[in-house]
Enzyme design. Structure first.
Site, PDB file in Angstrom:
ATOM      1  CG  ASP A 204      -1.942   1.025   1.289  1.00 47.95           C
ATOM      2  OD1 ASP A 204      -2.821   0.989   0.418  1.00 47.95           O
ATOM      3  OD2 ASP A 204      -1.916   1.893   2.197  1.00 47.95           O
ATOM      4  CD  GLU A 268      -2.185   2.289  -3.629  1.00 46.09           C
ATOM      5  OE1 GLU A 268      -3.257   2.876  -3.838  1.00 46.09           O
ATOM      6  OE2 GLU A 268      -1.543   2.437  -2.574  1.00 46.09           O
TER       7      GLU A 268
HETATM    8  C1  GLC Z   1      -4.183   3.035  -0.642  1.00 40.27           C
HETATM    9  C2  GLC Z   1      -5.394   2.159  -0.512  1.00 40.27           C
HETATM   10  C3  GLC Z   1      -6.535   3.023  -0.104  1.00 40.27           C
HETATM   11  C4  GLC Z   1      -6.217   3.646   1.245  1.00 40.27           C
HETATM   12  C5  GLC Z   1      -4.906   4.399   1.198  1.00 40.27           C
HETATM   13  C6  GLC Z   1      -4.411   4.691   2.566  1.00 40.27           C
HETATM   14  O1  GLC Z   1      -4.330   3.976  -1.648  1.00 40.27           O
HETATM   15  O2  GLC Z   1      -5.627   1.461  -1.694  1.00 40.27           O
HETATM   16  O3  GLC Z   1      -7.739   2.317  -0.040  1.00 40.27           O
HETATM   17  O4  GLC Z   1      -7.241   4.517   1.612  1.00 40.27           O
HETATM   18  O5  GLC Z   1      -3.902   3.636   0.570  1.00 40.27           O
HETATM   19  O6  GLC Z   1      -3.961   3.518   3.189  1.00 40.27           O
END
Ligand code: GLC
Ligand code: MG
Length: 542
Positions: A204, A268
Site C-alpha cells: 500500500d 501500489e
Molecule cells: C491506498 C489504498 C486506499 C487507502 C490508502 C491509505 O491507496 O488502496 O484504499 O485509503 O492507501 O492507506
C-alpha cells in the site's frame, strides 16, 4: 531461490475486498470464512491468484487500511485460524494468495502510536512516527503546508503542542522509515505472513514511505484516486516517489527470495511517468506495479495505443512485465467510468445528485475494455464484481458513506464507497446471497439482482461467461507470456497480435472489418450480420 516458473509474469489476480465479498455470519460484513467458502467459484472463473485487501485488527476508519495490529485478524473478519484455513483452501484449489501490507502508516490505535502519545517530545517512542514542532511564535501553525490525500491539512496537533504527520486520515499517522526499528518490524511482519504460506504482498502507498528530509513546503494535494500523481504545474512532491524507498524494497526482495516458491511484491504506486514507475520493478526490487496510467486513460484508440506502448516499453527496459488493471477499491468501477461521454474523469465519485453514467454504454465499453486488457501480454488484476459487469453504486444516499474522504473534503468529494458495495451472488436471496441475512454494510441497489452470478453462470453472452472464456483462452494460448505487435488499422480501430491471436477494438461509428480468413473466438458483443465489428466492441480472432 527464485523458481523458474515466475508465475506472476502472466498471472490473472483477483482482488477480494473482504468487507464486501461474502459474509458467513450474517452481520452484513464480509469475512474470511465467507471468502473460503467462495474460493472454488474463483477457481471456476479461472483466475490464478487472489489478493485480499486488509483483514487485520483495525478500528476501520479507512476500511482496514488503518492497521492496529499487523499480526492479528480483526474479529469482524475472523481469526488467525480462519486465515490459515483460507490459505490452505486456496492452495488446495491451486490458487495463490497475496495479502495487503500497509507500511506507510499505522492506525492511531496501534500500540506504537499509543506509546508515542504517552511519551514526551523527543522520545524514542515518538521517533517511530513523524512528530515535529509547529511553526509560528507559539508553534500553533503546522510544521509545513502539506495536505492530506483525503482533504484538509496533513498535520494534527497534540495537547503538548507537537504535531504529527498523516498523509491520509487523522487516524493514520505516518511511520518514520528513517528509523531502523520501523524497518526491522516490517521485515518481521513480512516473515510472519510468509511463514503462514502467503505468496506475496500488495504494498500500500509504496511510493510514500520516505519523505524529503527537509519536509519542504508543498501545497498541492493529491486527490484520493490519483493520490500521488503530481497535479499539472506543481513541482516534484516531497512526499512521493523519493529515492530512499527503493532500498527498502531491495531489502524486502532479499527476504522474499530466501523463501521457497515464487513470492512476490506488487507496488501500489501512483507514480508518473512510466520510467519512474519502472524503477519499482527493477530486477532486485518488486515484481509488479499496477499500471494506473492505463486505468486512467480515456476510452479511445490513440490514447490507449500510446499508453500501452509507453508503459510496456518502460517496463521492458528493466525486464518487468506490465501489470494491467481497470478497477479496484479506490476508483470508480470501469462499467460506470466508461459510461460517460462528457470527457470529464469524474474521479471524485458520483453522488445521487450528480449526472449519472449511461449504464448500457458503460457496460458495453467495460466488456470491450476487459477483453482488450485480457488479450495483452503481462499480468492483469480483476476487481471483485467486474466479472459480473457490476457498475458503481452511483445513487447511494450520503448517510451511508464511510469513506473518510467524504467528510474530510467537506463533502466536495463523494469518495469511494460506490465501488465497495457487497457483491451479488444469488438474485433471489437476501443480500443477493452476499450473506445469510438481509444485511449489508453498504446498501445494494435493487437493480443488482440482474448482475447476480446465478443469473449469469451458464448463460451465453453474459459478462461472467465472457470473462470465463477469455481466461480459458488466455491460459490455453499463454497470452500472458506473449508479445504484442500492432496492426495497421483505420484511426478509430485498435488491433494487435499476441502470438496467433488477433485482438481488435473498434472505437468508431463505422463497423470495422476483420482481416480475411480469421475465425472469431470471442467477442464482447455480437458482430454485424456481415461479420464486422460494431462500435465499442472487442473481438478475439485467430
Ligand atoms: C491506498 C489504498 C486506499 C487507502 C490508502 C491509505 O491507496 O488502496 O484504499 O485509503 O492507501 O492507506
Ligand atoms: Mg460477517
Amino acid at each position: 531461490m527464485p523458481s523458474p516458473s515466475e508465475w506472476w509474469r502472466s498471472a490473472v489476480i483477483y482482488q477480494i475486498y473482504p468487507r464486501s465479498f461474502a459474509d458467513s455470519d450474517g452481520d452484513g460484513m464480509g469475512d474470511l470464512p465467507g471468502i473460503t467458502s467462495r474460493l472454488s467459484d474463483l477457481r471456476d472463473l479461472g483466475v490464478d491468484a487472489v489478493w485480499l485487501s486488509p483483514f487485520y485488527l483495525s478500528p476501520q476508519h479507512d476500511a482496514g487500511y488503518d492497521v492496529a495490529d499487523y499480526r492479528t485478524v480483526d474479529p469482524r473478519f475472523g481469526d488467525l485460524g480462519d486465515a490459515d484455513k483460507m490459505i490452505a483452501e486456496a492452495r488446495s484449489l491451486g490458487l495463490r494468495v497475496i495479502v495487503d501490507l500497509v507500511p506507510n502508516h499505522t492506525s492511531n490505535e496501534h500500540e506504537w502510536f499509543r506509546a508515542a502519545l504517552a511519551a514526551a517530545p523527543g522520545s524514542p517512542e515518538r521517533e517511530r512516527y513523524v512528530f515535529r514542532d509547529g511553526r509560528g511564535e507559539d508553534g500553533s501553525e503546522p510544521p509545513n503546508t502539506w495536505l492530506s490525500v483525503f482533504g484538509g491539512p496533513a498535520w494534527e496537533r497534540l495537547p503538548d503542542g507537537q504535531w504529527y504527520l498523516h498523509l491520509f486520515d487523522v487516524s493514520q499517522p505516518d511511520l518514520n522509515w528513517g528509523n531502523p526499528e520501523v524497518r526491522d518490524e516490517f521485515v518481521a511482519i513480512l516473515r510472519f505472513w510468509l511463514d503462514r504460506g502467503v505468496d506475496g504482498f500488495r504494498v500500500d502507498v509504496a511510493h510514500g514511505l520516505i519523505k524529503d528530509a527537509e519536509l519542504a513546503d508543498w501545497e498541492w494535494g493529491g486527490d484520493v484516486i490519483l493520490g500521488g500523481l503530481t497535479p499539472e504545474g506543481a513541482p516534484p512532491p516531497p512526499m512521493w516517489d523519493q529515492e530512499g524507498v527503493h532500498e527498502i524494497y531491495q531489502q524486502w526482495r532479499e527476504v522474499l527470495n530466501a523463501y521457497e516458491g515464487d513470492r512476490i511484491l506488487v507496488a501500489e504506486a501512483w507514480v508518473q511517468p512510466a520510467e519512474r514507475l519502472a524503477r519499482y520493478v527493477r530486477p532486485d526490487e518488486m515484481h509488479q506495479a499496477f499500471n494506473f496510467e492505463y486505468l486512467v486513460t480515456p476510452w479511445g484508440a490513440d490514447p490507449l495505443r500510446q499508453v500501452i506502448d509507453r508503459t510496456s516499453g518502460a517496463n521492458a527496459t528493466v525486464g518487468a512485465p506490465t501489470t494491467w488493471v481497470l478497477s479496484n477499491h479506490d476508483v470508480m468501477r470501469h462499467a460506470s467510468r466508461l459510461g460517460f461521454s462528457d470527457g470529464k474523469d469524474h474521479r471524485n465519485g458520483i453522488g445521487v445528485d450528480d449526472p449519472q453514467p449511461d449504464a448500457p454504454l458503460g457496460l458495453r465499453r467495460a466488456r470491450a475494455a476487459s477483453l482488450q486488457m485480457l488479450g495483452l501480454p503481462g499480468s492483469a488484476y480483476l476487481y471483485q464484481g467486474e466479472e459480473l459487469g457490476l457498475p458503481e453504486h452511483t445513487t447511494m444516499p450520503d448517510d451511508f458513506r464511510e469513506d473518510p474522504t467524504f467528510e474530510r473534503s467537506g463533502h466536495t468529494e463523494v469518495g469511494r464507497d460506490g465501488c465497495r458495495v457487497p457483491i451479488p451472488w444469488e438474485a433471489d436471496s437476501p443480500s443477493f446471497g452476499f450473506g445469510p441475512a438481509d444485511a449489508s454494510w453498504l446498501p445494494q441497489p435493487a437493480a443488482w439482482a440482474e448482475y447476480a452470478l446465478d443469473r449469469q453462470r451458464g448463460i451465453p453472452g453474459s459478462t461472467y461467461e465472457l470473462y470465463r472464456s477469455a481466461l480459458r483462452l488466455r491460459r490455453e494460448r499463454s497470452l500472458g507470456h506473449g508479445t504484442l505487435s500492432w496492426l495497421d488499422t483505420p484511426a478509430e480501430v485498435l488491433a494487435f497480435r499476441n502470438g496467433d491471436l488477433l485482438v481488435l477494438t473498434n472505437f468508431g461509428d463505422a463497423p470495422a472489418e476483420l482481416p480475411l480468413g480469421v475465425r472469431v473466438l470471442l467477442s464482447s458483443e455480437p458482430l454485424t450480420e456481415d461479420g464486422r465489428v460494431p462500435r465499442d466492441v472487442t473481438v478475439w480472432a485467430a
